[in-house]
Write an enzyme that holds these catalytic residues in place. Structure first.
Site, PDB file in Angstrom:
ATOM      1  N   GLY A 105      -5.300  -2.781   8.663  1.00 12.22           N
ATOM      2  CA  GLY A 105      -5.036  -1.617   9.500  1.00 12.22           C
ATOM      3  C   GLY A 105      -4.863  -1.913  10.971  1.00 12.22           C
ATOM      4  N   GLY A 141      -0.220  -3.597   3.958  1.00 14.08           N
ATOM      5  CA  GLY A 141      -0.827  -2.271   3.918  1.00 14.08           C
ATOM      6  C   GLY A 141      -0.120  -1.334   4.854  1.00 14.08           C
ATOM      7  N   SER A 142      -0.746  -1.109   5.993  1.00 15.16           N
ATOM      8  CA  SER A 142      -0.211  -0.145   6.954  1.00 15.16           C
ATOM      9  C   SER A 142       1.128  -0.595   7.540  1.00 15.16           C
ATOM     10  CB  SER A 142      -1.231   0.034   8.078  1.00 15.16           C
ATOM     11  OG  SER A 142      -2.544   0.047   7.545  1.00 15.16           O
ATOM     12  N   ASP A 171       0.848  -1.199   0.000  1.00 17.56           N
ATOM     13  CA  ASP A 171       0.000   0.000   0.000  1.00 17.56           C
ATOM     14  C   ASP A 171       0.879   1.242   0.000  1.00 17.56           C
ATOM     15  OD1 ASP A 171      -2.289  -1.491   0.168  1.00 17.56           O
ATOM     16  OD2 ASP A 171      -2.895  -0.781   2.158  1.00 17.56           O
ATOM     17  N   ARG A 182      -6.273 -19.977   6.443  1.00 17.88           N
ATOM     18  CA  ARG A 182      -6.504 -21.361   6.889  1.00 17.88           C
ATOM     19  C   ARG A 182      -7.889 -21.845   6.482  1.00 17.88           C
ATOM     20  NH1 ARG A 182      -3.167 -24.278  10.074  1.00 17.88           N
ATOM     21  NH2 ARG A 182      -1.580 -23.198  11.317  1.00 17.88           N
ATOM     22  N   LYS A 201      -8.014   0.862  -5.388  1.00 12.64           N
ATOM     23  CA  LYS A 201      -9.222   0.320  -4.775  1.00 12.64           C
ATOM     24  C   LYS A 201     -10.484   1.056  -5.214  1.00 12.64           C
ATOM     25  CE  LYS A 201      -6.951  -1.006  -0.405  1.00 12.64           C
ATOM     26  NZ  LYS A 201      -6.987  -2.472  -0.448  1.00 12.64           N
ATOM     27  N   GLY A 207      -3.155  -7.178   8.179  1.00 17.62           N
ATOM     28  CA  GLY A 207      -2.529  -7.357   9.487  1.00 17.62           C
ATOM     29  C   GLY A 207      -1.089  -7.821   9.433  1.00 17.62           C
TER      30      GLY A 207
END
Lengths: 184, 300
Positions: B159, B241-242, B30, B171, B87, B220
């Site tokens: 996030g 991402g973050s 990101d 999973r 996005k 995450g």
């Protein structure tokens, strides 16, 4: 990579993925698949594969490069990112992403005379093209507008497109002929 | 197409899914500015996701999250040579039309933005540009593929820097695939009903043991070890991402996550990559998030 491996498996070849110098030292031929050439360049240098691979190609290791693989085999790039290097092997200049963004990616039928009269169904994905080929490089195929999309020099073959995505085997067979000839 | 045709065909399933194939084994990052895009490319990202705010900021600032400004997306496209994704809101087919007109390489129909339609997702077959969509389980993945998604990413909880939801979703998808391969043909009809997925796709997966499109993980991932764990659990690649640009040393962390993703099965490389990275993003435990703030529950 998975599709190349599956295709070579069908041709009764043992396949392994090469990420370091030890793995490089035990192979008889190499397929450089698609991907992002800037990433392949970076990781191959970081993990010490780039130098020995360039030397192996100069010593005659048979190599088939598709898409990003062609870029990595080019002697020169017209638009690499800052500091981007290649392994060499083909005395050509290559332009990356020559057709534009993904919405310009396409499939088409190509004439490749050395493979016979049946056309090759080729998949071009953010594909590069060859903008200059030295006199001793053989051009294997061109688009209708004459842009060069497949070349060969010695034991090294470079393709702009992905034959493995349409199940086209003839380039891989040609590559394996080179491998067998070299093994004697 | 017929064997004799010389017509170029764009936007075919093979071309759309093929680009995702080329990203396999890689990290998609990101980015919110051209400068971050440059850092990502230099660190070895296989693609970047252009957006206005990373999920951690969307979470912190609240409000409606929408498609990014076209100027920002264009500036990022012109900064890097790797593929650029962007996005659109779930169901917002006009945002997707704009992203296609902007020549992005992939559209992410994303739960990280505020949904624009709580009933329908975008009919992705109508587009030349390929789509990636999020999924929390196999049924959701197959519904998205049925609508034309050419790539799936497990959702995780964007996030947060908490990888537990990403683990749960990858999973779920992989174990539901394995379960299908053990069923007899006559049991697949009920399996399709229970998965709420088209029978033809269910039957195909029972036979091949894998999704017909590339499967990445997202939501995450904050450390090299997180990324390598996702790969060991069967992901084809990782979205971060973050986790990168909310950390202490983005360039170094980005490069480390790339290394760990490539050598996901080599603990010595991952260990080396994990040294001296400075602070990871602070993070939020998913368990502390009240239900309306769980992005992974958007989309169905």
């Amino acid at each position: 990579m998975r599709e190349h491996a599956a295709l070579l498996g069908e041709l009764n070849v043992d396949v392994l993925s090469v990420r370091n110098e030890r793995e490089l030292s035990i192979i008889d031929g190499l397929v450089i698949p698609g991907g992002e050439s800037s990433v392949i360049d970076k990781l191959s240098r970081l993990f010490g594969v780039a130098e020995p691979l360039s030397a192996a190609i100069r010593a005659g290791l048979p190599v088939l490069g598709t898409c990003a693989g062609l870029i990595m085999l080019a002697r020169e790039l017209s638009d690499g990112i800052s500091g981007q290097r290649t392994f060499g092997g083909l005395d050509v200049t290559v332009q990356r992403n020559a057709f534009g963004s993904q919405t310009e990616s396409f499939e088409t039928d190509l004439d490749v005379p050395v493979l016979g009269s049946t056309p090759v169904h080729a998949v071009f994905i953010r594909a590069p093209i060859v903008t200059r080929a030295a006199a001793d490089v053989t051009v294997l195929s061109q688009l209708d507008d004459r842009r060069i999309v497949a070349v060969e020099q010695g034991n090294v073959m470079g393709l702009s497109f992905h034959p493995e995505m349409s199940g086209e085997r003839r380039f891989h067979e040609r590559f394996l002929e080179r491998v067998r000839t070299r093994l004697g | 197409m017929t064997e004799t045709s010389t017509q170029n065909q764009v936007g075919t399933g093979r071309v759309k899914r093929g680009l995702a194939e080329m990203l396999k084994g890689g990290v998609i990052m990101d980015v919110v500015t051209p400068e971050q895009a440059r850092i990502a490319e230099d660190a070895g990202a296989v693609a970047v996701m252009a957006l206005e705010r990373v999920p951690a900021d969307i979470r912190a600032q609240g409000g409606v999250a929408r498609m990014s400004d076209p100027d920002l997306i264009e500036a990022i496209i012109s900064e890097v040579s790797i593929p650029v994704m962007a996005k659109a809101r779930i169901g917002h087919f006009v945002e997707a039309q704009l992203l296609e007109a902007l020549d992005v390489d992939y559209v992410d129909e994303s739960e990280v933005l505020s949904p624009a339609d709580y009933v329908n997702h975008i009919d992705k077959w109508n587009f030349t540009v390929p789509f990636v969509c999020g999924a929390t389980n196999l049924g959701e993945a197959l519904r998205r593929i049925n609508e034309g998604a050419a790539m799936i990413r497990s959702k995780g909880e964007a996030g947060t820097g908490d990888v537990s939801e990403a683990t749960k979703h990858i999973r779920a998808i992989t174990s539901e695939i394995r379960a299908l391969t053990a069923l007899s043909k006559d049991e697949l009809y009920v399996a399709a009903k229970e998965l709420q997925a088209p029978f033809a796709l269910v039957e195909e997966i029972a036979e091949t043991g894998k999704l017909p499109v590339v499967l990445f993980t997202a939501g995450g991932v904050a450390t090299p070890a997180d990324a390598a764990m996702m790969m060991q659990l069967g992901a084809d690649g990782v979205f971060v991402g973050s986790g990168i640009f909310k950390s202490g040393n983005p360039a170094q962390r980005a490069a480390a996550i790339v290394k760990a993703t490539t050598f996901y099965d080599d603990p010595s490389v991952i260990t080396e990559a994990s040294r001296g990275l400075g602070e990871a993003m602070v993070g939020i435990n998913v368990g502390d998030l009240p239900a309306p703030h769980r992005l992974s529950e958007r989309g169905w």
